[in-house]
Design a protein around this motif. Structure first.
Motif, PDB file in Angstrom:
ATOM      1  N   GLU A 173       0.835  -1.213   0.000  1.00  0.00           N
ATOM      2  CA  GLU A 173       0.000   0.000   0.000  1.00  0.00           C
ATOM      3  C   GLU A 173       0.862   1.251   0.000  1.00  0.00           C
ATOM      4  OE1 GLU A 173      -3.430   0.511  -0.174  1.00  0.00           O
ATOM      5  OE2 GLU A 173      -3.307  -1.581  -0.808  1.00  0.00           O
ATOM      6  N   VAL A 174       1.973   1.212   0.687  1.00  0.00           N
ATOM      7  CA  VAL A 174       2.883   2.357   0.756  1.00  0.00           C
ATOM      8  C   VAL A 174       3.621   2.527  -0.570  1.00  0.00           C
ATOM      9  CG1 VAL A 174       4.923   3.302   1.905  1.00  0.00           C
ATOM     10  CG2 VAL A 174       3.145   2.168   3.262  1.00  0.00           C
ATOM     11  N   LYS A 175       4.158   1.440  -1.108  1.00  0.00           N
ATOM     12  CA  LYS A 175       4.991   1.509  -2.314  1.00  0.00           C
ATOM     13  C   LYS A 175       4.241   2.007  -3.548  1.00  0.00           C
ATOM     14  CE  LYS A 175       8.305  -1.965  -0.874  1.00  0.00           C
ATOM     15  NZ  LYS A 175       8.806  -3.320  -1.022  1.00  0.00           N
ATOM     16  N   LYS A 176       2.937   1.835  -3.596  1.00  0.00           N
ATOM     17  CA  LYS A 176       2.195   2.262  -4.789  1.00  0.00           C
ATOM     18  C   LYS A 176       1.863   3.761  -4.770  1.00  0.00           C
ATOM     19  CE  LYS A 176      -2.561   1.065  -3.444  1.00  0.00           C
ATOM     20  NZ  LYS A 176      -3.676   0.171  -3.718  1.00  0.00           N
ATOM     21  N   ARG A 177       2.288   4.458  -3.730  1.00  0.00           N
ATOM     22  CA  ARG A 177       1.999   5.884  -3.618  1.00  0.00           C
ATOM     23  C   ARG A 177       3.274   6.719  -3.658  1.00  0.00           C
ATOM     24  NH1 ARG A 177      -1.889   3.216  -0.657  1.00  0.00           N
ATOM     25  NH2 ARG A 177      -3.993   4.040  -0.916  1.00  0.00           N
ATOM     26  N   HIS A 178       3.127   7.936  -4.185  1.00  0.00           N
ATOM     27  CA  HIS A 178       4.206   8.924  -4.130  1.00  0.00           C
ATOM     28  C   HIS A 178       4.217   9.500  -2.706  1.00  0.00           C
ATOM     29  CE1 HIS A 178       6.748  12.304  -5.137  1.00  0.00           C
ATOM     30  NE2 HIS A 178       5.861  13.084  -4.541  1.00  0.00           N
ATOM     31  N   ILE A 179       5.384   9.507  -2.062  1.00  0.00           N
ATOM     32  CA  ILE A 179       5.463   9.943  -0.666  1.00  0.00           C
ATOM     33  C   ILE A 179       6.085  11.331  -0.566  1.00  0.00           C
ATOM     34  CG2 ILE A 179       6.500   9.477   1.590  1.00  0.00           C
ATOM     35  CD1 ILE A 179       6.311   6.512   0.947  1.00  0.00           C
ATOM     36  N   GLU A 180       5.384  12.221   0.134  1.00  0.00           N
ATOM     37  CA  GLU A 180       5.921  13.525   0.510  1.00  0.00           C
ATOM     38  C   GLU A 180       6.089  13.495   2.020  1.00  0.00           C
ATOM     39  OE1 GLU A 180       4.314  17.242  -1.132  1.00  0.00           O
ATOM     40  OE2 GLU A 180       3.038  15.969  -2.387  1.00  0.00           O
ATOM     41  N   LYS A 181       7.105  14.209   2.504  1.00  0.00           N
ATOM     42  CA  LYS A 181       7.367  14.214   3.937  1.00  0.00           C
ATOM     43  C   LYS A 181       7.320  15.629   4.497  1.00  0.00           C
ATOM     44  CE  LYS A 181      10.198  10.059   3.995  1.00  0.00           C
ATOM     45  NZ  LYS A 181      11.473   9.468   4.384  1.00  0.00           N
ATOM     46  N   VAL A 182       6.833  15.715   5.714  1.00  0.00           N
ATOM     47  CA  VAL A 182       6.894  16.929   6.510  1.00  0.00           C
ATOM     48  C   VAL A 182       7.945  16.662   7.576  1.00  0.00           C
ATOM     49  CG1 VAL A 182       5.667  18.402   8.140  1.00  0.00           C
ATOM     50  CG2 VAL A 182       4.478  17.535   6.117  1.00  0.00           C
ATOM     51  N   TYR A 183       9.049  17.407   7.531  1.00  0.00           N
ATOM     52  CA  TYR A 183      10.123  17.223   8.502  1.00  0.00           C
ATOM     53  C   TYR A 183       9.910  18.151   9.686  1.00  0.00           C
ATOM     54  CZ  TYR A 183      12.627  14.438   5.079  1.00  0.00           C
ATOM     55  OH  TYR A 183      12.984  13.458   4.192  1.00  0.00           O
ATOM     56  N   LEU A 184       9.836  17.565  10.878  1.00  0.00           N
ATOM     57  CA  LEU A 184       9.625  18.330  12.102  1.00  0.00           C
ATOM     58  C   LEU A 184      10.746  18.063  13.098  1.00  0.00           C
ATOM     59  CD1 LEU A 184       5.827  17.698  12.840  1.00  0.00           C
ATOM     60  CD2 LEU A 184       6.852  19.703  11.755  1.00  0.00           C
ATOM     61  N   GLU A 185      11.059  19.062  13.899  1.00  0.00           N
ATOM     62  CA  GLU A 185      11.926  18.848  15.047  1.00  0.00           C
ATOM     63  C   GLU A 185      11.115  18.036  16.061  1.00  0.00           C
ATOM     64  OE1 GLU A 185      13.432  22.515  16.646  1.00  0.00           O
ATOM     65  OE2 GLU A 185      13.898  23.272  14.646  1.00  0.00           O
ATOM     66  N   SER A 186      11.775  17.216  16.847  1.00  0.00           N
ATOM     67  CA  SER A 186      11.037  16.379  17.801  1.00  0.00           C
ATOM     68  C   SER A 186      10.202  17.223  18.765  1.00  0.00           C
ATOM     69  CB  SER A 186      11.981  15.451  18.568  1.00  0.00           C
ATOM     70  OG  SER A 186      12.884  16.194  19.366  1.00  0.00           O
ATOM     71  N   ALA A 187      10.657  18.414  19.092  1.00  0.00           N
ATOM     72  CA  ALA A 187       9.903  19.281  20.009  1.00  0.00           C
ATOM     73  C   ALA A 187       8.565  19.721  19.405  1.00  0.00           C
ATOM     74  CB  ALA A 187      10.732  20.509  20.375  1.00  0.00           C
ATOM     75  N   HIS A 188       8.461  19.747  18.085  1.00  0.00           N
ATOM     76  CA  HIS A 188       7.222  20.167  17.424  1.00  0.00           C
ATOM     77  C   HIS A 188       6.194  19.048  17.307  1.00  0.00           C
ATOM     78  CE1 HIS A 188       9.321  23.822  15.396  1.00  0.00           C
ATOM     79  NE2 HIS A 188       9.241  23.927  16.707  1.00  0.00           N
ATOM     80  N   LEU A 189       6.569  17.839  17.685  1.00  0.00           N
ATOM     81  CA  LEU A 189       5.630  16.726  17.636  1.00  0.00           C
ATOM     82  C   LEU A 189       4.503  16.879  18.656  1.00  0.00           C
ATOM     83  CD1 LEU A 189       8.164  13.771  17.232  1.00  0.00           C
ATOM     84  CD2 LEU A 189       6.668  14.723  15.456  1.00  0.00           C
ATOM     85  N   VAL A 190       4.690  17.734  19.646  1.00  0.00           N
ATOM     86  CA  VAL A 190       3.665  17.925  20.679  1.00  0.00           C
ATOM     87  C   VAL A 190       2.664  19.021  20.316  1.00  0.00           C
ATOM     88  CG1 VAL A 190       5.156  17.099  22.534  1.00  0.00           C
ATOM     89  CG2 VAL A 190       5.080  19.541  22.018  1.00  0.00           C
ATOM     90  N   LYS A 191       2.901  19.730  19.229  1.00  0.00           N
ATOM     91  CA  LYS A 191       2.011  20.825  18.831  1.00  0.00           C
ATOM     92  C   LYS A 191       0.806  20.286  18.071  1.00  0.00           C
ATOM     93  CE  LYS A 191       5.390  24.532  18.291  1.00  0.00           C
ATOM     94  NZ  LYS A 191       5.865  25.509  17.312  1.00  0.00           N
ATOM     95  N   ARG A 192      -0.383  20.597  18.552  1.00  0.00           N
ATOM     96  CA  ARG A 192      -1.615  20.158  17.877  1.00  0.00           C
ATOM     97  C   ARG A 192      -1.987  21.094  16.736  1.00  0.00           C
ATOM     98  NH1 ARG A 192      -5.870  19.845  22.274  1.00  0.00           N
ATOM     99  NH2 ARG A 192      -7.197  20.104  20.476  1.00  0.00           N
ATOM    100  N   VAL A 193      -1.533  22.348  16.811  1.00  0.00           N
ATOM    101  CA  VAL A 193      -1.851  23.327  15.775  1.00  0.00           C
ATOM    102  C   VAL A 193      -0.541  23.907  15.267  1.00  0.00           C
ATOM    103  CG1 VAL A 193      -3.022  25.494  15.264  1.00  0.00           C
ATOM    104  CG2 VAL A 193      -4.048  23.897  16.893  1.00  0.00           C
ATOM    105  N   GLN A 194      -0.320  23.767  13.953  1.00  0.00           N
ATOM    106  CA  GLN A 194       0.881  24.327  13.338  1.00  0.00           C
ATOM    107  C   GLN A 194       0.744  24.352  11.827  1.00  0.00           C
ATOM    108  OE1 GLN A 194       4.472  21.818  13.890  1.00  0.00           O
ATOM    109  NE2 GLN A 194       3.114  20.294  14.787  1.00  0.00           N
ATOM    110  N   ARG A 195       1.525  25.212  11.205  1.00  0.00           N
ATOM    111  CA  ARG A 195       1.593  25.289   9.751  1.00  0.00           C
ATOM    112  C   ARG A 195       2.933  24.706   9.333  1.00  0.00           C
ATOM    113  NH1 ARG A 195      -1.076  27.742   5.906  1.00  0.00           N
ATOM    114  NH2 ARG A 195      -2.321  28.972   7.346  1.00  0.00           N
ATOM    115  N   VAL A 196       2.887  23.759   8.403  1.00  0.00           N
ATOM    116  CA  VAL A 196       4.091  23.050   7.978  1.00  0.00           C
ATOM    117  C   VAL A 196       4.171  23.051   6.456  1.00  0.00           C
ATOM    118  CG1 VAL A 196       4.123  21.585  10.035  1.00  0.00           C
ATOM    119  CG2 VAL A 196       2.906  20.806   7.997  1.00  0.00           C
ATOM    120  N   LYS A 197       5.328  22.617   5.952  1.00  0.00           N
ATOM    121  CA  LYS A 197       5.532  22.532   4.513  1.00  0.00           C
ATOM    122  C   LYS A 197       6.171  21.189   4.198  1.00  0.00           C
ATOM    123  CE  LYS A 197       6.560  26.351   2.362  1.00  0.00           C
ATOM    124  NZ  LYS A 197       7.201  27.500   1.719  1.00  0.00           N
ATOM    125  N   THR A 198       5.695  20.537   3.132  1.00  0.00           N
ATOM    126  CA  THR A 198       6.270  19.248   2.741  1.00  0.00           C
ATOM    127  C   THR A 198       7.602  19.469   2.039  1.00  0.00           C
ATOM    128  OG1 THR A 198       5.334  19.124   0.511  1.00  0.00           O
ATOM    129  CG2 THR A 198       3.939  18.340   2.343  1.00  0.00           C
TER     130      THR A 198
END
Length: 151
Positions: free
Chosen positions: A17-42
């Motif tokens: 299921e993963v391999k058949k899709r094009h993957i984009e990533k959002v890179y976050l600092e570990s400290a930002h993993l706790v934020k429920r609201v944020q604006r990010v860029k792939t």
């Protein structure tokens, strides 16, 4: 696009299921993993708003968007860590007690303890002759401080 819930985690999905899709990533600092609201860029420049309905931390591999052809997921930027390798249970208890007194959050993988780099902790480990290495490493989840007071 605004993401309000995590669809899945790539580590729990079927590889096909993963391999058949094009993957984009959002890179976050570990400290930002706790934020429920944020604006990010792939990594492809697509802007995404994250506004999670549930009070849940993000985790490396979380899928923010998925259709038949594309998948957008969270990845974590490497942290500067001390990887502590106690030789026995007594040494683990001693260092855990010392770091706990400093309210330093830790994570555990296999037989090692991970803490964010701090020169005072490095000096403590050297004084106590506890085996450790300093390295850049990705963690799957945020280092969380646990609320505590000395009453």
């Amino acid at each position: 696009m605004i993401v309000e819930e995590i669809l899945s985690n790539i580590h729990q999905m079927d590889d096909q299921e993963v391999k058949k899709r094009h993957i984009e990533k959002v890179y976050l600092e570990s400290a930002h993993l706790v934020k429920r609201v944020q604006r990010v860029k792939t990594d492809h420049g697509k802007e995404i708003g994250i506004r999670l309905k549930e009070p849940k931390d993000l985790v490396a591999g979380d899928v923010l968007f998925m259709d038949d052809k594309n998948l957008i997921m969270i990845d974590v930027i490497s942290d500067d860590l001390l990887v502590i390798q106690p030789k026995d249970l007594k040494e683990m208890g001693t260092i855990a007690h010392n770091l706990g007194n400093r309210h330093l959050p830790a994570q555990f993988e296999d037989n090692v303890m991970l803490v964010q780099y701090d020169y005072l902790v490095e000096e403590l480990l050297q004084q106590m002759k506890i085996s450790f290495v300093r390295e850049e490493r990705k963690v799957r989840q945020a280092f969380r401080h646990i609320g505590h007071s000395h009453d």
